[in-house]
Motif scaffolding. Sequence first.
Motif, PDB file in Angstrom:
ATOM      1  N   ALA A 200     -25.388   2.085 -28.611  1.00 22.47           N
ATOM      2  CA  ALA A 200     -24.229   1.199 -28.401  1.00 22.47           C
ATOM      3  C   ALA A 200     -24.330   0.464 -27.066  1.00 22.47           C
ATOM      4  CB  ALA A 200     -22.936   2.002 -28.462  1.00 22.47           C
ATOM      5  N   GLU A 201     -24.924   1.118 -26.074  1.00 21.21           N
ATOM      6  CA  GLU A 201     -25.039   0.499 -24.737  1.00 21.21           C
ATOM      7  C   GLU A 201     -25.863  -0.782 -24.778  1.00 21.21           C
ATOM      8  OE1 GLU A 201     -26.325   3.113 -21.655  1.00 21.21           O
ATOM      9  OE2 GLU A 201     -24.753   4.585 -22.067  1.00 21.21           O
ATOM     10  N   GLU A 202     -26.877  -0.815 -25.645  1.00 23.32           N
ATOM     11  CA  GLU A 202     -27.773  -1.996 -25.698  1.00 23.32           C
ATOM     12  C   GLU A 202     -27.355  -2.973 -26.799  1.00 23.32           C
ATOM     13  OE1 GLU A 202     -31.409  -0.082 -26.747  1.00 23.32           O
ATOM     14  OE2 GLU A 202     -31.109   1.469 -25.224  1.00 23.32           O
ATOM     15  N   PHE A 203     -26.354  -2.562 -27.612  1.00 21.62           N
ATOM     16  CA  PHE A 203     -26.007  -3.355 -28.795  1.00 21.62           C
ATOM     17  C   PHE A 203     -25.029  -4.474 -28.443  1.00 21.62           C
ATOM     18  CE2 PHE A 203     -23.518  -4.206 -32.644  1.00 21.62           C
ATOM     19  CZ  PHE A 203     -24.528  -4.383 -33.590  1.00 21.62           C
ATOM     20  N   ALA A 204     -25.336  -5.704 -28.920  1.00 23.26           N
ATOM     21  CA  ALA A 204     -24.480  -6.848 -28.550  1.00 23.26           C
ATOM     22  C   ALA A 204     -23.747  -7.470 -29.742  1.00 23.26           C
ATOM     23  CB  ALA A 204     -25.334  -7.909 -27.865  1.00 23.26           C
ATOM     24  N   GLY A 205     -24.086  -7.067 -30.972  1.00 28.84           N
ATOM     25  CA  GLY A 205     -23.501  -7.706 -32.166  1.00 28.84           C
ATOM     26  C   GLY A 205     -22.105  -7.184 -32.500  1.00 28.84           C
ATOM     27  N   ASP A 206     -21.650  -7.571 -33.684  1.00 31.89           N
ATOM     28  CA  ASP A 206     -20.319  -7.161 -34.150  1.00 31.89           C
ATOM     29  C   ASP A 206     -20.433  -5.812 -34.879  1.00 31.89           C
ATOM     30  OD1 ASP A 206     -17.519  -7.475 -34.731  1.00 31.89           O
ATOM     31  OD2 ASP A 206     -18.123  -7.824 -36.815  1.00 31.89           O
ATOM     32  N   SER A 207     -19.643  -4.843 -34.440  1.00 35.78           N
ATOM     33  CA  SER A 207     -19.712  -3.518 -35.054  1.00 35.78           C
ATOM     34  C   SER A 207     -18.442  -2.736 -34.766  1.00 35.78           C
ATOM     35  CB  SER A 207     -20.923  -2.753 -34.492  1.00 35.78           C
ATOM     36  OG  SER A 207     -20.765  -1.367 -34.648  1.00 35.78           O
ATOM     37  N   LYS A 208     -17.857  -2.169 -35.804  1.00 36.66           N
ATOM     38  CA  LYS A 208     -16.669  -1.317 -35.629  1.00 36.66           C
ATOM     39  C   LYS A 208     -17.032  -0.075 -34.812  1.00 36.66           C
ATOM     40  CE  LYS A 208     -13.017   1.131 -38.092  1.00 36.66           C
ATOM     41  NZ  LYS A 208     -12.488   1.600 -39.380  1.00 36.66           N
ATOM     42  N   LEU A 209     -18.220   0.480 -35.083  1.00 37.88           N
ATOM     43  CA  LEU A 209     -18.669   1.672 -34.351  1.00 37.88           C
ATOM     44  C   LEU A 209     -18.772   1.367 -32.860  1.00 37.88           C
ATOM     45  CD1 LEU A 209     -19.707   4.579 -34.278  1.00 37.88           C
ATOM     46  CD2 LEU A 209     -22.001   3.698 -34.815  1.00 37.88           C
ATOM     47  N   ARG A 211     -17.109  -0.914 -31.222  1.00 37.73           N
ATOM     48  CA  ARG A 211     -15.749  -1.068 -30.674  1.00 37.73           C
ATOM     49  C   ARG A 211     -15.105   0.298 -30.446  1.00 37.73           C
ATOM     50  NH1 ARG A 211     -15.820  -5.290 -34.418  1.00 37.73           N
ATOM     51  NH2 ARG A 211     -14.591  -4.151 -35.962  1.00 37.73           N
ATOM     52  N   MET A 212     -15.290   1.199 -31.387  1.00 39.66           N
ATOM     53  CA  MET A 212     -14.722   2.546 -31.253  1.00 39.66           C
ATOM     54  C   MET A 212     -15.288   3.269 -30.022  1.00 39.66           C
ATOM     55  SD  MET A 212     -14.682   3.890 -35.205  1.00 39.66           S
ATOM     56  CE  MET A 212     -13.890   5.472 -34.863  1.00 39.66           C
ATOM     57  N   LEU A 213     -16.592   3.143 -29.847  1.00 39.02           N
ATOM     58  CA  LEU A 213     -17.232   3.798 -28.693  1.00 39.02           C
ATOM     59  C   LEU A 213     -16.781   3.161 -27.386  1.00 39.02           C
ATOM     60  CD1 LEU A 213     -20.773   4.262 -30.233  1.00 39.02           C
ATOM     61  CD2 LEU A 213     -19.358   6.115 -29.338  1.00 39.02           C
ATOM     62  N   ASP A 214     -16.695   1.827 -27.376  1.00 38.84           N
ATOM     63  CA  ASP A 214     -16.260   1.117 -26.158  1.00 38.84           C
ATOM     64  C   ASP A 214     -14.814   1.448 -25.806  1.00 38.84           C
ATOM     65  OD1 ASP A 214     -18.742   0.020 -26.012  1.00 38.84           O
ATOM     66  OD2 ASP A 214     -18.163  -2.000 -26.652  1.00 38.84           O
ATOM     67  N   ASP A 215     -13.999   1.732 -26.837  1.00 37.66           N
ATOM     68  CA  ASP A 215     -12.586   2.087 -26.617  1.00 37.66           C
ATOM     69  C   ASP A 215     -12.412   3.546 -26.211  1.00 37.66           C
ATOM     70  OD1 ASP A 215     -11.838  -0.434 -27.274  1.00 37.66           O
ATOM     71  OD2 ASP A 215     -11.192   0.023 -29.322  1.00 37.66           O
ATOM     72  N   GLY A 216     -13.509   4.285 -26.228  1.00 32.69           N
ATOM     73  CA  GLY A 216     -13.430   5.706 -25.862  1.00 32.69           C
ATOM     74  C   GLY A 216     -12.867   6.580 -26.968  1.00 32.69           C
ATOM     75  N   GLN A 217     -12.905   6.071 -28.220  1.00 31.08           N
ATOM     76  CA  GLN A 217     -12.407   6.877 -29.338  1.00 31.08           C
ATOM     77  C   GLN A 217     -13.383   8.005 -29.655  1.00 31.08           C
ATOM     78  OE1 GLN A 217     -10.976   4.765 -32.850  1.00 31.08           O
ATOM     79  NE2 GLN A 217     -10.698   2.911 -31.640  1.00 31.08           N
ATOM     80  N   GLU A 218     -12.824   9.086 -30.204  1.00 30.95           N
ATOM     81  CA  GLU A 218     -13.637  10.241 -30.605  1.00 30.95           C
ATOM     82  C   GLU A 218     -14.413   9.870 -31.874  1.00 30.95           C
ATOM     83  OE1 GLU A 218     -15.076  13.820 -29.761  1.00 30.95           O
ATOM     84  OE2 GLU A 218     -13.353  13.044 -28.628  1.00 30.95           O
ATOM     85  N   GLU A 230     -20.806   1.450 -44.987  1.00 27.58           N
ATOM     86  CA  GLU A 230     -19.993   0.224 -45.130  1.00 27.58           C
ATOM     87  C   GLU A 230     -20.699  -0.988 -44.518  1.00 27.58           C
ATOM     88  OE1 GLU A 230     -16.224   1.159 -43.331  1.00 27.58           O
ATOM     89  OE2 GLU A 230     -15.951   2.909 -44.645  1.00 27.58           O
ATOM     90  N   ASP A 231     -21.977  -0.813 -44.198  1.00 26.80           N
ATOM     91  CA  ASP A 231     -22.812  -1.913 -43.685  1.00 26.80           C
ATOM     92  C   ASP A 231     -22.576  -2.246 -42.214  1.00 26.80           C
ATOM     93  OD1 ASP A 231     -24.794  -2.670 -45.296  1.00 26.80           O
ATOM     94  OD2 ASP A 231     -23.990  -4.643 -45.812  1.00 26.80           O
ATOM     95  N   ASP A 232     -21.960  -1.306 -41.476  1.00 27.79           N
ATOM     96  CA  ASP A 232     -21.792  -1.523 -40.034  1.00 27.79           C
ATOM     97  C   ASP A 232     -23.189  -1.578 -39.404  1.00 27.79           C
ATOM     98  OD1 ASP A 232     -19.617  -1.089 -37.629  1.00 27.79           O
ATOM     99  OD2 ASP A 232     -21.566  -0.229 -37.121  1.00 27.79           O
ATOM    100  N   LEU A 233     -23.441  -2.642 -38.660  1.00 25.18           N
ATOM    101  CA  LEU A 233     -24.791  -2.893 -38.140  1.00 25.18           C
ATOM    102  C   LEU A 233     -25.267  -1.795 -37.181  1.00 25.18           C
ATOM    103  CD1 LEU A 233     -26.786  -5.070 -38.783  1.00 25.18           C
ATOM    104  CD2 LEU A 233     -25.998  -6.354 -36.778  1.00 25.18           C
ATOM    105  N   LEU A 234     -24.416  -1.421 -36.244  1.00 24.25           N
ATOM    106  CA  LEU A 234     -24.801  -0.367 -35.296  1.00 24.25           C
ATOM    107  C   LEU A 234     -24.915   0.975 -36.024  1.00 24.25           C
ATOM    108  CD1 LEU A 234     -25.381   0.724 -32.462  1.00 24.25           C
ATOM    109  CD2 LEU A 234     -22.907   0.900 -32.092  1.00 24.25           C
ATOM    110  N   GLY A 235     -23.981   1.241 -36.932  1.00 22.65           N
ATOM    111  CA  GLY A 235     -24.030   2.478 -37.721  1.00 22.65           C
ATOM    112  C   GLY A 235     -25.355   2.606 -38.448  1.00 22.65           C
ATOM    113  N   LYS A 236     -25.818   1.488 -39.053  1.00 25.07           N
ATOM    114  CA  LYS A 236     -27.089   1.504 -39.791  1.00 25.07           C
ATOM    115  C   LYS A 236     -28.269   1.752 -38.851  1.00 25.07           C
ATOM    116  CE  LYS A 236     -27.011  -2.317 -42.283  1.00 25.07           C
ATOM    117  NZ  LYS A 236     -27.209  -3.285 -43.374  1.00 25.07           N
ATOM    118  N   MET A 237     -28.197   1.188 -37.647  1.00 22.36           N
ATOM    119  CA  MET A 237     -29.272   1.413 -36.665  1.00 22.36           C
ATOM    120  C   MET A 237     -29.347   2.884 -36.250  1.00 22.36           C
ATOM    121  SD  MET A 237     -28.818  -1.907 -34.183  1.00 22.36           S
ATOM    122  CE  MET A 237     -29.800  -1.213 -32.850  1.00 22.36           C
ATOM    123  N   VAL A 238     -28.176   3.487 -36.057  1.00 19.42           N
ATOM    124  CA  VAL A 238     -28.119   4.904 -35.652  1.00 19.42           C
ATOM    125  C   VAL A 238     -28.697   5.785 -36.768  1.00 19.42           C
ATOM    126  CG1 VAL A 238     -26.608   6.839 -35.036  1.00 19.42           C
ATOM    127  CG2 VAL A 238     -26.131   4.545 -34.138  1.00 19.42           C
TER     128      VAL A 238
END
Length: 319
Positions: A200-209, A211-218, A230-238
């Motif tokens: 997530a630190e290096e990721f610049a695109g659109d991703s719910k994951l 946003r959740m991490l940046d917001d400090g969500q669990e 659900e095709d979340d780009l960062l989720g798929k990378m992980v």
Amino acid sequence: MDKKLIGIDLGGTTIKFAILTEKGEIQQKWSFETNILDDGSHIVPDIVQSINHHLSLYGMEPEQFIGIGMGSPGTVDLNEGTVTGAYNLNWKTLQEVKKVVEKETKIAFAIDNDANVAALGERWKGAGENDKEVAFITLGTGVGGGLVSNGNLLHGLGAAGEIGHMVVQPKGYLCTCGNHGCLETYASATGVVRVARDLAEEFAGDSKLKRMLDDGQEITSKIVFDLAKEDDLLGKMVVDRVCYYLGLACGNIGNLLNPSYIVIGGGVSAAGEFLLSRVEKYFLEFAFPTVRKSTQLKLAQLGNEAGVIGAASLALRFK
């Protein structure tokens, strides 16, 4: 009259019990919370009391049983039936489990490591189809495993089957074992979250994951996999990164042992075919050509019952 088996799955939060037939069919089961107070000194007496209570409840005698088998965390001495170093049970000293259980129940007792026992369960009554060559990986809070070859668990000098501590990334994440880059640090439930935070630190695109991490969500490994589905780009990378390491580990296991099946279980495996197909892609990349054709990856089938079923199978040696 057919004799029965008792299987016990000893965990840090719950102790599960089952009475099974010789063929591995569960007839009765029960469980209670593990009392780890006072250096875990209540655990073995509680187990004994529970067995004796239930035998009395069901009107059964010790002579009706082939034996009791138990899976336990920690380092197990198979011959002595002792356990050391089971820190999640608060067992800081050597525990004479076999001696106490046999004396108090009058039933023969066998014990092995909990991950090994789950492997035996999946091998006997689950995805392993009672084959003689089965490797089992369990993806939970950590990554455990058990290896069955020629129908027997491999123990080595005591630490065989530590699949979670195969190094899949030299100089990678620091593991609780002291090494760097162990499979456990990437593919366990906590490892998946760790990979997500890093990417997530290096990721610049659109991703719910993201946003959740940046917001400090669990977040949990389940959330990561659900978003990836659900095709979340960062989720798929992980998920891809985690499955790469799992595929690499499976390729190495296949090349070393060439089992009929490599069975993947544990909480993270609840992602099902979505996980398996991606692991398989990398397994085929890393496996030796003959292994690609002969070793099959499968999802575990027994869920929480693998432990008690596998534990019970330990007692078959007393037949």
